[in-house]
Design an enzyme around this catalytic site. Structure first.
Site, short mmCIF file in Angstrom:
data_model
loop_
_atom_site.label_atom_id
_atom_site.label_comp_id
_atom_site.label_asym_id
_atom_site.label_seq_id
_atom_site.Cartn_x
_atom_site.Cartn_y
_atom_site.Cartn_z
N ASP A 159 -1.79 6.92 6.07
CA ASP A 159 -2.82 5.97 5.63
C ASP A 159 -3.06 5.01 6.79
O ASP A 159 -2.22 4.19 7.12
CB ASP A 159 -2.30 5.22 4.38
CG ASP A 159 -3.23 4.08 3.95
OD1 ASP A 159 -4.30 3.89 4.56
OD2 ASP A 159 -2.86 3.37 2.98
N TRP A 170 0.83 -1.21 0.00
CA TRP A 170 0.00 0.00 0.00
C TRP A 170 0.85 1.25 0.00
O TRP A 170 0.53 2.23 -0.67
CB TRP A 170 -0.99 -0.02 1.17
CG TRP A 170 -1.91 -1.20 1.09
CD1 TRP A 170 -2.04 -2.20 2.01
CD2 TRP A 170 -2.81 -1.53 0.02
NE1 TRP A 170 -2.96 -3.12 1.57
CE2 TRP A 170 -3.45 -2.73 0.36
CE3 TRP A 170 -3.14 -0.92 -1.18
CZ2 TRP A 170 -4.40 -3.34 -0.46
CZ3 TRP A 170 -4.08 -1.51 -2.01
CH2 TRP A 170 -4.70 -2.72 -1.64
N LYS A 203 -11.76 -2.15 6.45
CA LYS A 203 -10.95 -3.01 7.30
C LYS A 203 -11.47 -2.96 8.75
O LYS A 203 -11.70 -3.97 9.36
CB LYS A 203 -9.47 -2.60 7.27
CG LYS A 203 -8.87 -2.42 5.88
CD LYS A 203 -8.66 -3.74 5.18
CE LYS A 203 -8.23 -3.66 3.71
NZ LYS A 203 -7.46 -2.55 3.24
C1 LIG Z 1 -6.80 -2.05 1.91
C2 LIG Z 1 -5.83 -0.94 2.02
C3 LIG Z 1 -5.73 0.06 1.03
C4 LIG Z 1 -6.59 0.06 -0.20
O1 LIG Z 1 -7.84 0.51 0.11
P1 LIG Z 1 -8.98 0.70 -1.01
O2 LIG Z 1 -10.09 1.29 -0.20
O3 LIG Z 1 -9.28 -0.66 -1.57
O4 LIG Z 1 -8.48 1.62 -2.05
C5 LIG Z 1 -4.82 1.08 1.23
N1 LIG Z 1 -4.03 1.11 2.32
C6 LIG Z 1 -4.08 0.16 3.26
C7 LIG Z 1 -3.18 0.26 4.46
C8 LIG Z 1 -4.98 -0.89 3.14
O5 LIG Z 1 -5.05 -1.85 4.09
#
Ligand SMILES: *Cc1c(COP(=O)(O)O)cnc(C)c1O
Length: 356
Positions: free
Chosen positions: A168, A102, A192
């Site tokens: 993030d 990511w 998540k």
């Molecule tokens: C799952 C995830 C993403 C991607 O998220 P989307 O909503 O599918 O774009 C980005 N960063 C992290 C840390 C993730 O776990």
């Protein structure tokens, strides 16, 4: 149906009461005789949902006044680009730490916008640790990924940064206490640890906006969304509603303090067994282990057929690892009860008794 223990990495387990309440709202929302998904997002009933969701985020994270909260679309993936478009100045540069898939995605998208300096990188050891780094004082911001969902690593302490800190937090937001006022911008895909797929949370210190000197398309302009209270256009009403229900659940269960206690007990139980059991080894170094996603493999891969049979028979679901690490990944998000971790630990013990 016997009980399923849902270790899915994402979309992932939500509290049972959230699933029940969200289902009810699809049938009849607020006793209106109408479904949540067939009313105007400008109705007072939905505006109350958006307000409550945004206020719960402020309350749970003790956000100072200068922060705003948005529920947008495009996932964390659009967030990678949105962040750079809003914060990276024309001719400036931003510092990024590459701790996995990511983070790599965030770097790739930001490079479309401007100059990126990767100041730390754990790819030499398949992202099994959080690297140390020095933050350049002339960067417009520092970007980190707090929890690396795929590799199972997590910052145990957030870095001190003399430039705006951007994170993030898709896979560990609301999982433990932290000082949100250290961050200039936090973003997190809902699916998540907060709700269903379809919305992404932004927490923004308003003071950092409006400085990039870029012309932004309106959907990527965080200031435009703030101006309209996260209702510039039609929001993803169901995802926002279910996220709001999860935020209520977090509050009812002791807020971040309560989540931290719950998650700490689960991670201690799981990693305790991983370290004790001679048939498994962890992917992450112990100092960087994630409380949310525990990645591990068998010492002897030839036993995988037997192990897979055993955990599946115990009602465990979603334990297969991501192809970048192989083996297994136990995702232990907020809503996963400790009983499910106990079932997994019992299977690991029984497996050792039979095959050790
Ligand atoms: C799952 C995830 C993403 C991607 O998220 P989307 O909503 O599918 O774009 C980005 N960063 C992290 C840390 C993730 O776990």
């Amino acid at each position: 149906m016997s009980k399923i223990h849902n270790f899915s990495a994402g979309p992932s387990i939500l509290p049972k009461q959230v699933i029940e309440q969200a289902s009810q709202a699809i049938l009849d929302f607020d006793n209106m005789g109408l479904s949540l998904i067939e009313i105007s997002h400008r109705s007072k009933n939905f505006e109350a949902v958006m307000d409550e969701a945004r206020n719960l985020v402020k309350e749970l994270l003790h956000l100072p006044e200068r922060y705003e909260v948005l529920f947008l679309q495009g996932g964390a993936t659009l967030g990678f680009y949105t962040v750079a478009m809003n914060l990276l100045k024309e001719g400036g540069k931003a510092a990024y730490v590459n701790t996995g898939v990511w983070a790599t995605g965030a770097i790739k998208e930001a490079k479309l916008v401007g100059n990126i300096e990767v100041i730390g990188d754990s790819s030499d050891k398949n992202h099994s640790y959080i690297p140390s780094f020095h933050v350049p004082s002339d960067a417009d911001y520092l970007h980190i990924t707090s929890n690396n969902t795929i590799f199972g690593t997590q910052y145990q302490q957030f870095p001190e940064s003399n430039v705006p800190l951007v994170c993030d937090m898709s896979s560990d937001i609301f999982s433990k206490k932290f000082d949100a006022s250290k961050f200039s911008l936090i973003y997190a895909g809902a699916q998540k640890n907060m709700g269903p797929a379809g919305t992404v949370l932004y927490i923004v210190d308003k003071e950092i906006l409006g400085k990039s000197g870029r012309k932004l398309p309106v959907y990527l302009d965080l200031a435009a969304h703030i101006e309209k209270d996260s209702m510039y256009n039609t929001p993803p009403v169901f995802a926002v509603y279910a996220s709001m229900l999860t935020l209520r659940w977090i509050k009812e269960n002791g807020g971040l303090d309560g989540m931290e206690k719950r998650n700490d007990a689960k991670q201690k139980l799981f990693y305790g067994e991983l370290d004790r059991n001679s048939l498994f080894k962890g992917h992450s170094v112990p100092e960087s282990r994630s409380w949310m996603n525990a990645t591990f493999t068998l010492v002897n891969d030839a036993l995988s057929v037997e192990f897979d049979k055993m955990w599946k028979a115990a009602g465990i679901s979603g334990l297969a690892g991501h192809r970048s690490v192989g083996g297994y990944r136990a995702s232990m998000y907020n809503a996963l009860p400790i009983e499910s971790v106990q079932v997994l630990v019992d299977v690991m013990k029984e497996f050792e008794t039979k095959f050790g």
